[in-house]
Write a protein that holds these residues in place. Structure first.
Motif, short mmCIF file in Angstrom:
data_model
loop_
_atom_site.label_atom_id
_atom_site.label_comp_id
_atom_site.label_asym_id
_atom_site.label_seq_id
_atom_site.Cartn_x
_atom_site.Cartn_y
_atom_site.Cartn_z
N PRO A 70 30.17 43.79 30.43
CA PRO A 70 30.30 42.35 30.33
C PRO A 70 31.56 41.77 30.95
O PRO A 70 31.58 40.63 31.36
N ASN A 71 32.64 42.57 31.06
CA ASN A 71 33.88 41.96 31.53
C ASN A 71 34.13 42.15 33.01
O ASN A 71 35.22 41.87 33.48
N SER A 72 33.15 42.58 33.78
CA SER A 72 33.41 42.88 35.19
C SER A 72 33.92 41.67 35.96
O SER A 72 34.61 41.80 36.95
N THR A 73 33.60 40.46 35.49
CA THR A 73 34.09 39.27 36.18
C THR A 73 35.32 38.69 35.49
O THR A 73 35.85 37.69 35.93
N ARG A 74 35.71 39.30 34.37
CA ARG A 74 36.86 38.77 33.67
C ARG A 74 37.98 39.78 33.71
O ARG A 74 38.46 40.28 32.69
N ARG A 75 38.37 40.13 34.95
CA ARG A 75 39.51 41.04 35.11
C ARG A 75 40.50 40.43 36.08
O ARG A 75 40.13 39.60 36.92
N LYS A 81 32.85 31.10 22.46
CA LYS A 81 32.75 31.06 23.92
C LYS A 81 32.61 32.48 24.48
O LYS A 81 31.74 32.76 25.32
N GLN A 82 33.43 33.38 24.01
CA GLN A 82 33.40 34.74 24.55
C GLN A 82 32.13 35.49 24.17
O GLN A 82 31.64 36.32 24.92
N ARG A 83 31.60 35.16 23.01
CA ARG A 83 30.35 35.78 22.57
C ARG A 83 29.17 35.32 23.44
O ARG A 83 28.34 36.12 23.85
C1 LIG Z 1 36.27 42.12 27.24
O1 LIG Z 1 35.96 40.97 26.49
C2 LIG Z 1 36.13 41.12 25.10
C3 LIG Z 1 35.60 39.90 24.42
O2 LIG Z 1 36.16 38.75 24.98
C4 LIG Z 1 37.60 41.39 24.82
O3 LIG Z 1 37.78 41.57 23.43
C5 LIG Z 1 38.04 42.63 25.57
O4 LIG Z 1 39.41 42.83 25.40
C6 LIG Z 1 37.73 42.50 27.05
N1 LIG Z 1 38.00 43.77 27.72
C7 LIG Z 1 38.66 43.82 28.89
C8 LIG Z 1 38.80 45.20 29.48
O5 LIG Z 1 39.11 42.85 29.45
#
Ligand SMILES: *[C@@H]1O[C@H](CO)[C@@H](O)[C@H](O)[C@H]1NC(C)=O
Ligand SMILES: Cc1cc2nc3c(=O)[nH]c(=O)nc-3n(C[C@H](O)[C@H](O)[C@H](O)COP(=O)(O)OP(=O)(O)OC[C@H]3O[C@@H](n4cnc5c(N)ncnc54)[C@H](O)[C@@H]3O)c2cc1C
Ligand SMILES: *[C@@H]1O[C@H](CO)[C@@H](O)[C@H](O)[C@H]1NC(C)=O
Ligand SMILES: *[C@@H]1O[C@H](CO)[C@@H](O)[C@H](O)[C@H]1NC(C)=O
Ligand SMILES: *[C@@H]1O[C@H](CO)[C@@H](O)[C@H](O)[C@H]1NC(C)=O
Ligand SMILES: *[C@@H]1O[C@H](CO)[C@@H](O)[C@H](O)[C@H]1NC(C)=O
Ligand SMILES: *[C@@H]1O[C@H](CO)[C@@H](O)[C@H](O)[C@H]1NC(C)=O
Ligand SMILES: *[C@@H]1O[C@H](CO)[C@@H](O)[C@H](O)[C@H]1NC(C)=O
Length: 663
Positions: A87-92, A624-626
């Motif tokens: 899920p986090n591939s775009t949030r790095r 939001k994150q969910r």
């Molecule tokens: C991914 O997202 C979750 C939920 O927002 C967060 O708790 C987690 O730290 C994130 N992981 C990374 C590797 O960014």
């Protein structure tokens, strides 16, 4: 609205910018590919049948067919619902959304297939609204069309009826301005393509396509947003404004409520909601500007209303919300169905958790209203001291006025703003729902007694008038005003002040000191007395500041000309944040239930999380994150947006003219 001097205008009819049809022709002709949708039954957990346009949906079986049809097989993967990618591939750190020109930007044939799957013509390549004012890649200059756009650039309906135009051009980077042509006309902060979405399937296809291709996504309804949340460079935009359905539900059965309600489509404006309510013998909650979108940003930001003294915020009356979430799935959010989403969608801000297709909103019995407009000012006979004592009396009366359910909208003009160089207080109007002329007179007597004892002459621009219902009272107060938009000129900022500052003599003194200093510094303001409280007794994401509010003040930055430099813009921004807004914020910080309304706010507000969202920001962020684990929905100052930045270079204010990247 920004406190520009209100001008009387006429109600303009909706208008569609027809030059776009010409621009669509670059999308190539056949091979014919069928639109991707199926029709589902109208039953819905919202307690009201789906609109016909909501029954047109994308489903797994439609996607399977795309995979097995030769002409679409190779594209099918781009339209799938969210799968199990990490899920986090775009949030790095450092990740940027795909931008035009990048190697992985979708190819022209891919955009063509997308258009076909939407239903040919629904995918519109952006043409800046003032392109006819330039020789550009969109064609040669056209004086007639340019003249038309220039003449109407300050009217909200021009921008509402255009797929991508917004009402505050600062945020598109002031490219392609009419009237005062810049060097050239470019896309700037406008999105690349827009989906003219009228069915759920179109919204789903657009969300899936954007997510699967890592595109920036924007949602635009009317383009009213003061912070640039409905535009974005290199984005795919979803334009919701053509969803104009309204259905009156005489006997709606919701959670803890049975009675009249209305089902309102995503593109309906507040004036259209008011008119439908009047026609059906009820009253509805909406804002003061007739052209604001009800089911877009208005209710999502909370929605203050002239009826807040009777019922609270508009968001408190939303019974169910139909939407497409970031995964691409259509669902209903209500007390029973996805309650966390239901909580966050009511007050947690537009364009953050999903694309709303309709809402069910509770409506109320018809209510009479008494209205008056009046003003007073300094003169050779009225000293500054007497003027401020009168204003002080009005502030002292905020508690009884709001206890009596009333609302107001007023201006205080400084000497530079008035033609005769005097200080002026202008009530525009005092709005008293559920009051007769007699009860209004009794309520306001202490104010007029004070004005008399100070020998201050009062001018009535509208005598005390009684209306049998909300709609005509609203129309006479605001509904026929145009609320000019469209120029760079001034950026908005606002403050919500709590009850505590009007109950405690020392705090009231401090409040009046800040007010007087503000005006002495040469700034004006627009204000409201209103107390929405939590009259409907609901739990939602509406800012805690609104629950304590008795005063809401709107400010404008120093005007910046359309062709102002970056330095001019920076000066105006700094002055707005540090000189205009900061004294009010210091006076009533979020910890004391002070705050700022996210829908009419300054985009550069420091600590916007608690100023805009109150004390429950962390809960909103978790929801939001969910529901949007990949960060598909982004808007400046939207919940979760601190993870992202728009790299627009140095503009003197945050614009949307740049690449969106994770910080
Ligand atoms: C991914 O997202 C979750 C939920 O927002 C967060 O708790 C987690 O730290 C994130 N992981 C990374 C590797 O960014
Ligand atoms: C002149 C003026 C007067 C105003 N008066 C009032 C008032 O009296 N009371 C009040 O509360 N507010 C008022 N506002 C503020 C208004 O509520 C906000 O600007 C609101 O965000 C406008 O919503 P919109 O959908 O019309 O605008 P847009 O700019 O199109 O959208 C605003 C935001 O909502 C999102 N959005 C739009 N449609 C959808 C959708 N279908 N699903 C999900 N997200 C969506 C957009 O992405 C954006 O983030 C006023 C604004 C102006 C300019
Ligand atoms: C958008 O779609 C609606 C409904 O199909 C249509 O009536 C309208 O003309 C379209 N607008 C544009 C600008 O293409
Ligand atoms: C001030 O008061 C005098 C005497 O009452 C009157 O004649 C004059 O018109 C007033 N001036 C203004 C500006 O109101
Ligand atoms: C309006 O006033 C009447 C009489 O004072 C009162 O009974 C009623 O509850 C009020 N309505 C609302 C919505 O407050
Ligand atoms: C208000 O009423 C007075 C007395 O009837 C009248 O002279 C005046 O013109 C009215 N003002 C407005 C703004 O209608
Ligand atoms: C508030 O100001 C008024 C008027 O200047 C003054 O009389 C009063 O003592 C002040 N009250 C407090 C608590 O400071
Ligand atoms: C902006 O436009 C005005 C009016 O056309 C002109 O006088 C001024 O010189 C321009 N300023 C800049 C910085 O271009």
């Amino acid at each position: 609205m920004t406190p520009a001097i209100p001008t009387r205008g006429i109600v303009l009819t909706l208008f569609v910018w027809c030059a776009l049809t010409a621009a669509k022709s670059h999308i190539s002709e056949p091979p014919y590919i069928e639109p991707a949708f199926t029709t589902v039954p109208r039953t819905s957990p919202a307690g009201a049948p789906l609109f016909e346009t909501e029954t047109i949906q994308l489903t797994d079986s439609v996607l399977r067919k795309l995979k097995t049809t030769p002409s679409t097989a190779k594209y099918a993967q781009q339209f799938i619902f969210d799968n199990d990618k990490p899920p986090n591939s775009t949030r790095r750190k450092g990740f940027c959304k795909t931008y035009p020109g990048d190697h992985d930007w979708p190819s022209n044939p891919t955009w063509d297939v997308f258009d076909n799957l939407l239903g040919r013509g629904a995918l519109i390549p952006t043409v800046p609204i003032a392109a006819p004012c330039y020789d550009s890649k969109w064609g040669p200059k056209n004086e007639v069309k340019c003249g038309d756009v220039t003449a109407r650039f300050n009217t909200p309906y021009l921008h509402e009826g255009d797929p991508t135009s917004i009402m505050f051009p600062i945020y598109q980077g002031r490219t392609c301005m009419p009237g005062n042509p810049t060097v050239d006309c470019t896309l700037g902060g406008f999105p690349q393509f827009v989906v003219n979405a009228t069915t759920v399937a179109q919204v789903q296809l657009a969300l899936n396509f954007a997510r699967n291709n890592n595109l920036r996504l924007v949602v635009k309804n009317t383009g009213h947003d003061y912070l640039g949340k409905s535009t974005g460079a290199g984005a795919l935009s979803i334009w919701t404004n053509n969803n104009k359905q309204i259905e009156f539900l005489l006997n709606y059965q919701g959670d803890g409520y049975a009675g009249p309600a209305m089902k309102v489509g995503a593109g309906v404006t507040v004036r259209e909601v008011y008119a439908a309510a009047e026609k059906n013998g009820v009253s509805a909650l909406g804002g003061i500007s007739p052209s604001v979108g009800f089911s877009g940003g208005y209710f999502a930001g909370g929605g203050h209303t002239p009826l807040s003294g009777l019922y609270g915020m508009a968001a408190d009356h939303i019974m169910a919300i139909n939407l497409v979430t970031a995964s691409g799935h259509f669902m209903t959010a209500s007390a029973r169905s996805n309650p966390d989403l239901y909580w966050a969608l009511r007050g947690g801000g537009g364009g953050t958790y999903g694309v709303v297709t309709s809402v069910v909103v509770r409506v109320h019995p018809k209510v009479p209203v008494t209205v008056a407009k009046f003003s007073f000012e300094t003169s050779q006979n009225v000293s500054d001291e007497a003027f401020w004592l009168a204003v002080r009396k009005y502030y002292e009366l905020h508690i009884p006025f709001t206890n009596a359910g009333t609302y107001s909208f007023y201006f205080i003009f400084n000497r530079k703003e008035t033609t005769n160089g005097e200080l002026r207080f202008q009530m525009q109007p005092f709005f008293a729902p559920n009051h007769t002329i007699e009860s209004y007179n009794a309520l306001t007597k202490p104010l007029f007694d004070t004005l008399k004892s100070l020998s201050i002459p009062v001018t009535f621009t509208k005598n005390v008038t009684y209306y049998g219902s909300y709609y005509p009272a609203y129309m006479d107060s605001w509904g026929n005003n145009m609320f000019p938009v469209g120029t760079v000129k001034t950026m908005a900022g606002n403050r919500i002040l709590p009850r505590g500052h009007f109950q405690d003599a020392a705090k009231l003194n401090a409040t009046l000191e800040v007010l007087k200093q503000h005006v002495d510094n040469g700034f004006h303001l627009g204000g409201y007395h209103q107390a929405p409280r939590n009259r409907a007794n609901v739990d939602n994401a509406v800012s805690t500041a609104w629950r304590e509010a008795v005063s809401f003040l709107i400010f404008g930055s120093r005007p910046v000309p359309d062709n102002g430099t970056v330095a001019d813009m920076q000066t105006a921004t700094d002055e707005l944040i540090d000189e205009i807004l900061k004294p009010w914020k210091d006076l009533a910080p979020p910890s004391q239930y002070g705050g700022s309304y996210l829908n009419e706010a300054a985009v550069m507000e420091p600590g916007w999380q608690h100023s805009f969202y109150g004390l429950k920001y962390e809960k909103m962020l978790e929801i939001k994150q969910r529901w949007d684990p990949r960060g598909l929905f982004y808007g400046p100052t939207a919940v979760g947006s601190e993870e992202w930045e728009v790299r627009d270079g140095d503009r003197g204010v945050q614009t949307q003219d740049g690449r969106l990247c994770h910080v």
